[in-house]
Structure formats: C-alpha cells, structure tokens
Write an enzyme that holds these catalytic residues in place. Structure first.
Site, PDB file in Angstrom:
ATOM      1  N   ASP A  81     -39.887  21.109   4.287  1.00  0.00           N
ATOM      2  CA  ASP A  81     -40.934  21.448   2.922  1.00  0.00           C
ATOM      3  C   ASP A  81     -42.212  21.126   3.582  1.00  0.00           C
ATOM      4  OD1 ASP A  81     -38.711  22.268   1.308  1.00  0.00           O
ATOM      5  OD2 ASP A  81     -39.755  21.325  -0.409  1.00  0.00           O
ATOM      6  N   TYR A 137     -25.859  13.678   2.003  1.00  0.00           N
ATOM      7  CA  TYR A 137     -25.569  14.870   1.335  1.00  0.00           C
ATOM      8  C   TYR A 137     -23.919  14.867   0.878  1.00  0.00           C
ATOM      9  CZ  TYR A 137     -29.759  17.580   0.797  1.00  0.00           C
ATOM     10  OH  TYR A 137     -31.423  17.891   0.531  1.00  0.00           O
ATOM     11  N   ASP A 170     -40.830   8.457   9.098  1.00  0.00           N
ATOM     12  CA  ASP A 170     -42.373   8.340   8.283  1.00  0.00           C
ATOM     13  C   ASP A 170     -43.381   8.802   9.230  1.00  0.00           C
ATOM     14  OD1 ASP A 170     -41.584   6.161   9.872  1.00  0.00           O
ATOM     15  OD2 ASP A 170     -42.293   4.727   8.663  1.00  0.00           O
ATOM     16  N   ASP A 230     -34.278  18.201   5.138  1.00  0.00           N
ATOM     17  CA  ASP A 230     -34.973  18.719   3.895  1.00  0.00           C
ATOM     18  C   ASP A 230     -36.331  18.480   3.862  1.00  0.00           C
ATOM     19  OD1 ASP A 230     -34.103  19.801   1.466  1.00  0.00           O
ATOM     20  OD2 ASP A 230     -34.430  17.992   0.390  1.00  0.00           O
ATOM     21  N   LYS A 276     -34.694   6.982  11.664  1.00  0.00           N
ATOM     22  CA  LYS A 276     -35.168   5.894  11.035  1.00  0.00           C
ATOM     23  C   LYS A 276     -34.211   4.859  11.613  1.00  0.00           C
ATOM     24  CE  LYS A 276     -37.878   3.741   8.004  1.00  0.00           C
ATOM     25  NZ  LYS A 276     -39.417   3.798   8.279  1.00  0.00           N
TER      26      LYS A 276
HETATM   27  C1  IPM Z   1     -32.792  23.413   0.888  1.00  0.00           C
HETATM   28  C2  IPM Z   1     -32.741  22.977  -0.594  1.00  0.00           C
HETATM   29  C3  IPM Z   1     -31.276  22.686  -0.794  1.00  0.00           C
HETATM   30  C4  IPM Z   1     -30.909  21.186  -0.214  1.00  0.00           C
HETATM   31  C5  IPM Z   1     -30.950  22.123  -2.411  1.00  0.00           C
HETATM   32  C6  IPM Z   1     -31.150  23.661  -3.385  1.00  0.00           C
HETATM   33  C7  IPM Z   1     -29.511  21.763  -2.689  1.00  0.00           C
HETATM   34  O1  IPM Z   1     -33.636  22.092  -1.056  1.00  0.00           O
HETATM   35  O2  IPM Z   1     -31.981  24.310   1.266  1.00  0.00           O
HETATM   36  O3  IPM Z   1     -33.508  22.704   1.464  1.00  0.00           O
HETATM   37  O4  IPM Z   1     -31.338  19.990  -0.653  1.00  0.00           O
HETATM   38  O5  IPM Z   1     -30.403  21.389   1.042  1.00  0.00           O
HETATM   39 MG    MG Z   2     -35.084  21.637   0.678  1.00  0.00          MG
END
Ligand code: IPM
Ligand code: MG
Length: 359
Positions: free
Chosen positions: A252, A141, A224, A248, A192
């Site tokens: 999710d 990032y 993975d 990240d 990884k």
């Molecule tokens: C998160 C989001 C952010 C990230 C974005 C909005 C920049 O997806 O906090 O997970 O990628 O860190």
């Molecule tokens: Mg995110």
C-alpha cells in the site's frame, strides 16, 4: 484447447473495473486469436448474499478448473458485522490458500505522465520501478491458533499466530530470486528479525537460498526501516521479498508512490504459474456504483495474466503500451486527475485504452 478464465467481479467497484478489463481483453482475444474463454462466478459479499458463503463450492471448482482467475475486489460495510468465518475477505483468502497461490507479485511503477499525481517530490519518485514479492498463503494470515476467547480470569483474549516453515520460506525465496534475475539483480528481504524468531528463520533461509543465486545481490532490512526507506528513497529498491502481512502493508505504501493505488496490478501465482490476477486496491465502497473508479490497475492485471500465465508477451505489451497512450492522451480518472487533464469516468478510461489498442 481454449484457455479458461474465471471472472470474479466481487463487491463495491469490482464489477465496474472488471467490466473495463474484460472489454480490453475481449478485444485482444479476437484481434490476436488468443483462444480465451470467460466464465463468471460470485465471490465475497455478493456470494454471501446469494449463497450464505463468501466462497461457494461452485466458485472454487470453477477457479480450480480455470487456467487463470481475474478478480475485482471483495468486501464492504454491509458485511462488516458478519462473523469472521463468512466475511467477504475470507472468500479471497480461501482462493489464495486452496489454489496454493503463494507468490504475490506487486509491481509499483511510476508512469512518467503521473509524476505530479504522487504526493512525493518528483525527484524522489520519477523512474520508480519496484517489485514487491509478498508471501501469500502463510504467516499470520493463516497461522493457528487464531481467534478470540474468554480466558480463565473472564477477560477476552485475541490471538493470531505468525508461523513459517522452512519450505514455505524457501519456495517464496526461489520465486523472488528468479524475478530479481530478470530485473536489476537486487533483492531486499524484509523482516523483523531483531524481535520475531519466525523472521529470524526467514532471514536465515533467504541467505541459504541466496547461495544458489550468486548473480543476485541479497540484502536484509527490518520492516520499520523498509517502510521509512520506501518513502525516503524508494528508488534504492529493485525487488523486495517479504512475509504476508508486511507485504500487505508495504505494497500500500508503494502504491501511493505511484500516484494512486488505482494504478497497481498484481499476480498471485502457484508453483506452475497458474494465477489469480487482481488490482491491489480494495472494493472502495465509498465510490462504488458512481463510475469514477480507476480501471487501470485491473487492466494492467490482465496484462500480467497474459505475461505470466499465458506467455503472451506481445499481447501483454500491447495493453501496457495502450495504457501509456491513454495517459499520454491526458485522460484521467478522479484519483489521478491534475490540472490541465481531462477527467473521465471508469468506462471513459476503459474506452481510451481500447481506442489506443485499436490504433
Ligand atoms: C490485499 C488486501 C487483502 C489482504 C484483504 C482484502 C483481505 O488488503 O490484497 O492487499 O489483506 O491481503
Ligand atoms: Mg492490502
């Protein structure tokens, strides 16, 4: 001394969900004499529209001088055509980096009331309680060089750099081991290392730091496989520690195990437990302004703030119990709705939590 909270509602559903969290927190502030004061500022697309930058200096100063930051969400299609340097997301990344919020805690807990909201089988997810510790200020990032340029042969080339120094790995490792010590003492480091040298170093440093925590069982997993294991048998995990981008993505996945991404709070902490608190879902522009978003992730983020930055454990627990009580009362926003439940709006859910707090 009053404790100052910078409130950055941001874009999309940000203002709607933050309003509910502030409603809940203001009540507790009065009820328990917490001594909190709030100050609002702009971030993301809203800040770009007003000041031409997603992170105005006055917003950054406010955050630096505050004890904690509450953030809604940033971004939306309106700002997608902008240059990367002024995109709303850069505002969020700027605060994370400027405030040194390197340790991002993302707890994925399945509330038993929502077992049917998950797309996974009840036996796979019931009782789920995983903590993802994501490194937040390094890795791909932020690594240099980055950008898109035209090579000598006239072709465009895009580049990002995944880079971690030993000290960056060490400090997130300590953070994760300490959290594991307070939980079930199992830490899985995700990398990884079979392909990326940077994560080979990650694995080595994790192992070295692990010698300071003999009571914690450390394991390693390739990313993975970790993605697969999270949907196959997520209850094998207690604490997961991983790099910025892997975290990240995995968070999710973990969010969906709990029924909805609308349920997951987060804390981003510096070395002194100063922190920014935000729901992990984004600005959801498709439903912004409709009053249908789930405010629980933001309300639960406020509980994390009380626990981690202000050491107000009793207040944090009151919020968590109130969320439980609201769910027991069968109210559901659209994202967690199932048959037999009562569908409520964003503020309807906020009110249900507030009423539970009032008892
Ligand atoms: C998160 C989001 C952010 C990230 C974005 C909005 C920049 O997806 O906090 O997970 O990628 O860190
Ligand atoms: Mg995110």
């Amino acid at each position: 001394m009053p404790k100052k909270i910078a409130v950055l509602a941001g874009d999309g559903i940000g203002p709607e969900i933050v309003a509910e969290a502030i409603k809940v927190l203001s009540f507790l502030n009065n009820d328990m004499n917490l001594g909190l004061v709030f100050e609002n500022a702009l971030i993301g697309g809203a800040a770009y529209d007003a000041f031409g930058t997603p992170l105005p200096q006055q917003t950054l100063n406010l955050c630096k001088n505050a004890d904690a930051v509450l953030l809604g969400a940033v971004g939306g299609p309106k700002w997608e055509p902008l240059a990367h340097a002024v995109r709303p997301e850069r505002g969020l990344l700027g605060i994370r980096s400027e405030l040194n919020l390197f340790s991002n805690l993302r707890p994925a807990i399945l509330y038993p009331q929502l077992v049917d909201a998950s797309t996974l089988k009840p036996e796979v997810v019931s009782g789920l309680d995983v903590m993802i510790v994501r490194e937040l200020t390094g890795g791909i990032y932020f690594g240099q060089p980055r950008g898109v340029h035209v090579a000598e042969n006239g072709e465009r080339v895009g580049i990002n750099t995944k880079i971690y120094s030993e000290s960056e790995i060490r400090r997130i490792a300590h953070s994760a081991f300490k959290i594991a010590q307070k939980r079930h003492k199992k830490l899985c480091s995700v990398d990884k290392a079979n392909v990326l040298e940077v994560t080979e170093l990650w694995r080595q440093v994790m192992t070295e730091v692990g010698r300071d925590y003999p009571d914690v069982e450390l394991s390693h997993m390739y990313v993975d496989n970790a993605a697969m294991q999270l949907v196959r048998a997520p209850k094998q995990f207690d604490v997961i520690v991983t790099t910025n981008m892997f975290g990240d993505i995995l968070s999710d996945i973990a969010a969906m195990l709990t029924g909805s991404i609308g349920m997951l709070p987060s804390a981003s902490l510096d070395a002194n437990a100063k922190g920014m608190y935000e729901p992990i879902h984004g600005s959801a522009p498709d439903i912004a302004g409709q009053g249908t978003a789930n405010p629980l992730a933001t309300i639960l983020s406020v509980a994390m703030m009380l626990r981690y930055t202000f050491n107000e454990t009793a207040a944090a627990e009151r919020i968590e119990q109130a969320v439980n009580a609201a769910l027991d009362g069968k109210v559901r926003t659209a994202d967690i709705y199932s048959e037999g439940m009562t569908k409520v709006s964003t503020s309807g859910m906020g009110d249900a939590v507030l009423n539970a707090l009032k008892g």
